[in-house]
Design a protein around this motif. Structure first.
Motif, mmCIF file in Angstrom:
data_model
loop_
_atom_site.group_PDB
_atom_site.id
_atom_site.type_symbol
_atom_site.label_atom_id
_atom_site.label_comp_id
_atom_site.label_asym_id
_atom_site.label_seq_id
_atom_site.Cartn_x
_atom_site.Cartn_y
_atom_site.Cartn_z
ATOM 1 N N SER A 143 -32.590 -19.407 45.986
ATOM 2 C CA SER A 143 -32.150 -18.850 44.715
ATOM 3 C C SER A 143 -30.670 -19.172 44.512
ATOM 4 C CB SER A 143 -32.407 -17.338 44.678
ATOM 5 O OG SER A 143 -32.129 -16.841 43.394
ATOM 6 N N SER A 144 -29.986 -18.334 43.771
ATOM 7 C CA SER A 144 -28.573 -18.557 43.484
ATOM 8 C C SER A 144 -27.948 -17.285 42.944
ATOM 9 C CB SER A 144 -28.411 -19.681 42.451
ATOM 10 O OG SER A 144 -27.085 -19.739 41.957
ATOM 11 N N GLY A 145 -26.657 -17.120 43.177
ATOM 12 C CA GLY A 145 -25.940 -16.017 42.565
ATOM 13 C C GLY A 145 -25.953 -16.106 41.049
ATOM 14 N N ALA A 146 -26.231 -17.306 40.521
ATOM 15 C CA ALA A 146 -26.279 -17.497 39.065
ATOM 16 C C ALA A 146 -27.364 -16.655 38.426
ATOM 17 C CB ALA A 146 -26.514 -18.977 38.747
ATOM 18 N N ALA A 147 -28.386 -16.284 39.197
ATOM 19 C CA ALA A 147 -29.471 -15.455 38.661
ATOM 20 C C ALA A 147 -28.973 -14.092 38.218
ATOM 21 C CB ALA A 147 -30.556 -15.285 39.720
ATOM 22 N N HIS A 148 -27.841 -13.653 38.777
ATOM 23 C CA HIS A 148 -27.309 -12.327 38.482
ATOM 24 C C HIS A 148 -25.964 -12.377 37.764
ATOM 25 C CE1 HIS A 148 -30.422 -10.672 41.158
ATOM 26 N NE2 HIS A 148 -30.182 -11.759 41.871
ATOM 27 N N LYS A 149 -25.174 -13.395 38.041
ATOM 28 C CA LYS A 149 -23.857 -13.492 37.418
ATOM 29 C C LYS A 149 -23.962 -13.830 35.937
ATOM 30 C CE LYS A 149 -21.251 -12.924 41.114
ATOM 31 N NZ LYS A 149 -20.248 -11.864 41.246
ATOM 32 N N CYS A 150 -24.899 -14.735 35.598
ATOM 33 C CA CYS A 150 -25.132 -15.121 34.199
ATOM 34 C C CYS A 150 -23.823 -15.518 33.501
ATOM 35 C CB CYS A 150 -25.833 -14.010 33.435
ATOM 36 S SG CYS A 150 -27.485 -13.642 34.086
ATOM 37 N N LYS A 151 -23.125 -16.445 34.113
ATOM 38 C CA LYS A 151 -21.859 -16.920 33.556
ATOM 39 C C LYS A 151 -22.103 -17.783 32.322
ATOM 40 C CE LYS A 151 -19.433 -17.064 38.017
ATOM 41 N NZ LYS A 151 -18.758 -17.943 39.017
ATOM 42 N N ALA A 152 -21.090 -17.849 31.481
ATOM 43 C CA ALA A 152 -21.167 -18.692 30.293
ATOM 44 C C ALA A 152 -21.458 -20.131 30.679
ATOM 45 C CB ALA A 152 -19.857 -18.614 29.516
ATOM 46 N N PHE A 153 -22.321 -20.761 29.915
ATOM 47 C CA PHE A 153 -22.670 -22.187 30.006
ATOM 48 C C PHE A 153 -23.669 -22.519 31.116
ATOM 49 C CE2 PHE A 153 -18.044 -22.078 28.746
ATOM 50 C CZ PHE A 153 -18.301 -22.037 27.381
ATOM 51 N N TRP A 154 -24.047 -21.532 31.925
ATOM 52 C CA TRP A 154 -25.006 -21.772 33.003
ATOM 53 C C TRP A 154 -26.413 -21.301 32.620
ATOM 54 C CZ3 TRP A 154 -23.992 -23.250 38.348
ATOM 55 C CH2 TRP A 154 -22.677 -23.645 38.573
ATOM 56 N N GLY A 155 -26.684 -21.155 31.330
ATOM 57 C CA GLY A 155 -27.891 -20.524 30.854
ATOM 58 C C GLY A 155 -29.206 -20.982 31.464
ATOM 59 N N ILE A 180 -48.280 -12.678 55.704
ATOM 60 C CA ILE A 180 -47.290 -13.525 55.028
ATOM 61 C C ILE A 180 -46.018 -12.721 54.769
ATOM 62 C CG2 ILE A 180 -46.780 -14.822 52.920
ATOM 63 C CD1 ILE A 180 -49.797 -15.324 52.648
ATOM 64 N N THR A 181 -44.867 -13.333 55.005
ATOM 65 C CA THR A 181 -43.595 -12.744 54.590
ATOM 66 C C THR A 181 -42.933 -13.663 53.579
ATOM 67 O OG1 THR A 181 -42.241 -13.797 56.323
ATOM 68 C CG2 THR A 181 -43.258 -11.671 56.854
ATOM 69 N N GLY A 182 -42.189 -13.069 52.648
ATOM 70 C CA GLY A 182 -41.502 -13.834 51.611
ATOM 71 C C GLY A 182 -40.031 -13.515 51.579
ATOM 72 N N MET A 183 -39.216 -14.559 51.438
ATOM 73 C CA MET A 183 -37.768 -14.410 51.457
ATOM 74 C C MET A 183 -37.132 -15.214 50.333
ATOM 75 S SD MET A 183 -36.552 -12.599 54.088
ATOM 76 C CE MET A 183 -34.885 -13.283 54.148
ATOM 77 N N LEU A 184 -35.967 -14.758 49.897
ATOM 78 C CA LEU A 184 -35.088 -15.531 49.032
ATOM 79 C C LEU A 184 -33.778 -15.767 49.790
ATOM 80 C CD1 LEU A 184 -35.604 -13.542 45.726
ATOM 81 C CD2 LEU A 184 -36.108 -15.975 46.002
ATOM 82 N N ALA A 227 -38.387 -9.963 58.761
ATOM 83 C CA ALA A 227 -37.793 -9.675 57.455
ATOM 84 C C ALA A 227 -38.766 -10.084 56.354
ATOM 85 C CB ALA A 227 -36.473 -10.425 57.298
ATOM 86 N N ASN A 228 -38.961 -9.201 55.391
ATOM 87 C CA ASN A 228 -39.884 -9.471 54.303
ATOM 88 C C ASN A 228 -39.359 -8.788 53.044
ATOM 89 O OD1 ASN A 228 -42.218 -10.390 52.998
ATOM 90 N ND2 ASN A 228 -43.341 -8.512 53.453
ATOM 91 N N GLY A 229 -39.467 -9.485 51.906
ATOM 92 C CA GLY A 229 -38.967 -8.904 50.671
ATOM 93 C C GLY A 229 -37.462 -8.753 50.666
ATOM 94 N N LYS A 230 -36.786 -9.682 51.318
ATOM 95 C CA LYS A 230 -35.334 -9.613 51.446
ATOM 96 C C LYS A 230 -34.683 -10.846 50.842
ATOM 97 C CE LYS A 230 -35.453 -5.904 54.130
ATOM 98 N NZ LYS A 230 -34.887 -4.600 53.740
ATOM 99 N N LEU A 231 -33.414 -10.726 50.540
ATOM 100 C CA LEU A 231 -32.595 -11.854 50.121
ATOM 101 C C LEU A 231 -31.454 -12.013 51.113
ATOM 102 C CD1 LEU A 231 -31.467 -12.904 46.605
ATOM 103 C CD2 LEU A 231 -29.815 -12.873 48.473
ATOM 104 N N PHE A 232 -31.319 -13.209 51.667
ATOM 105 C CA PHE A 232 -30.209 -13.492 52.569
ATOM 106 C C PHE A 232 -29.119 -14.186 51.780
ATOM 107 C CE2 PHE A 232 -28.004 -16.305 55.666
ATOM 108 C CZ PHE A 232 -27.421 -15.300 56.432
ATOM 109 N N ASP A 233 -27.946 -13.549 51.746
ATOM 110 C CA ASP A 233 -26.792 -14.084 51.035
ATOM 111 C C ASP A 233 -25.949 -14.871 52.040
ATOM 112 O OD1 ASP A 233 -25.189 -14.176 48.574
ATOM 113 O OD2 ASP A 233 -23.716 -13.029 49.729
ATOM 114 N N PHE A 234 -26.070 -16.188 52.032
ATOM 115 C CA PHE A 234 -25.421 -17.005 53.051
ATOM 116 C C PHE A 234 -23.894 -16.857 53.051
ATOM 117 C CE2 PHE A 234 -23.522 -20.981 54.587
ATOM 118 C CZ PHE A 234 -24.074 -21.044 55.859
#
Length: 247
Positions: A143-155, A180-184, A227-234
Motif C-alpha cells: 500500500s502507501s501512505g498516500a491512501a490516507h494523506k490524500c495530498k494534492a495532485f496524487w488523486g 490464511i493471513t492477510g497483510m498490508l 500477524a493478520n489484519g495488520k499494516l506494517f509501516d516500514f
C-alpha cells in the motif's frame, strides 16, 4: 538447515524490478519456488538468472496485469502443477502521474485503477481456492501512505491505494476462520523507479534500498507468521491495525 520457504510456492507481481525483484529473489534464496509476474521480459530473465545462480527455482510469467483472462489461467496452471499456493505478494502498481483531479485523463485514471485495484481483485479471485489449500496461506499487498494523506495532485494513486486497502481488509474478514493471513505494507519512500517518477529531484541514495523492504516482507509471509489484519509501516517499523500510515 531447513530454509523457511522450503517446498512452498509464491506468486510475486511486479517482479522484474524494485521491491518485487528483491522480494522474489529473497523468497527463492529461502527455498520457495517463485512464480514471478511482470511485463518486462528482460527484467524477469535477469531475475531468473540470479535465482538459478544461487540454486533457486522460478517460473517466469510475462504478463500485463490488465490481461485478466491470463490471471484466471494462472490460477488454473498453478492448480494443475502444484494444487496449492502458499504466498501471494501483490507488489505491482503504477503512479499514473501527478495532476489536479480535473486534469487527469480518463485513460490514465482507468489504467491506475485497473492495475492497482482490479488486477489485485482478479488475483484474489483466481488464487483464493489455491491459498485455502495451503497449510499456511499468506497474502500481502503493498500500500502507501498516500491512501490516507490524500495530498494534492496524487488523486488517482491515493484513491487506488485506499481502494486496495479496503479490498484487503475485506478479504481478511472473509478468511478469518481459515489458515490464511492477510497483510498490508507501506514501504514509504524507497529507491524505486516509481519514486523517481514522483520526485525527480530527489537523491535516490538518501532512500532505503528495495532489498531492505523485501527482507521485512518475508517475515510476514513466512509459515510461522501470526500477524493478520495488520499494516506494517516500514518507515517507522511499526505494526498496526489497518489505520493511518506515514507517507
Amino acid at each position: 538447515m531447513t530454509k523457511r520457504f522450503e517446498g512452498r510456492v509464491a506468486v510475486v507481481t511486479g517482479a522484474s524490478r524494485g521491491i518485487g525483484y528483491f522480494t522474489a529473489k529473497a523468497l527463492a534464496a529461502e527455498g520457495a519456488h517463485v512464480i514471478a509476474l511482470a511485463r518486462t521480459v528482460g527484467g524477469l530473465e535477469e531475475l531468473d538468472d540470479e535465482i538459478r545462480s544461487e540454486g533457486g527455482q522460478a517460473t517466469l510469467v510475462p504478463v500485463d496485469l490488465t490481461d485478466y483472462d491470463a490471471l484466471d489461467r494462472l490460477g488454473a496452471a498453478i492448480h494443475e502443477r502444484w494444487g496449492k499456493l502458499d504466498v501471494l505478494i501483490g507488489n505491482a502498481g503504477i503512479l499514473g502521474g501527478l495532476s489536479p483531479l480535473g486534469h487527469v485523463a480518463p485513460r490514465i485514471w482507468d489504467k491506475v485503477m485497473a492495475i492497482n485495484v482490479t488486477a489485485n481483485w482478479r488475483l484474489i479471485r483466481s488464487l483464493d481456492p489455491l491459498l485455502r489449500q495451503s497449510d499456511a496461506g499468506r497474502v500481502l499487498f503493498l500500500s502507501s501512505g498516500a491512501a490516507h494523506k490524500c495530498k494534492a495532485f496524487w488523486g488517482p494513486y491515493s484513491v487506488s491505494k485506499a481502494a486496495l486497502e479496503a479490498l484487503v481488509r475485506t478479504y481478511v474478514a472473509e478468511t478469518a476462520q481459515t489458515r490464511i493471513t492477510g497483510m498490508l505494507v507501506n514501504p514509504g519512500a524507497t529507491r524505486t523507479a516509481m519514486r523517481a517518477e514522483a520526485m525527480p529531484g530527489e537523491d535516490p541514495q538518501t532512500l532505503p534500498h528495495p532489498s531492505e523492504v523485501a527482507a521485512s516482507l518475508l517475515d510476514f509471509v513466512a509459515p510461522d507468521n501470526t500477524a493478520n489484519g495488520k499494516l506494517f509501516d516500514f518507515p517507522s517499523k511499526e505494526l498496526r491495525d489497518f489505520v493511518q500510515v506515514s507517507s
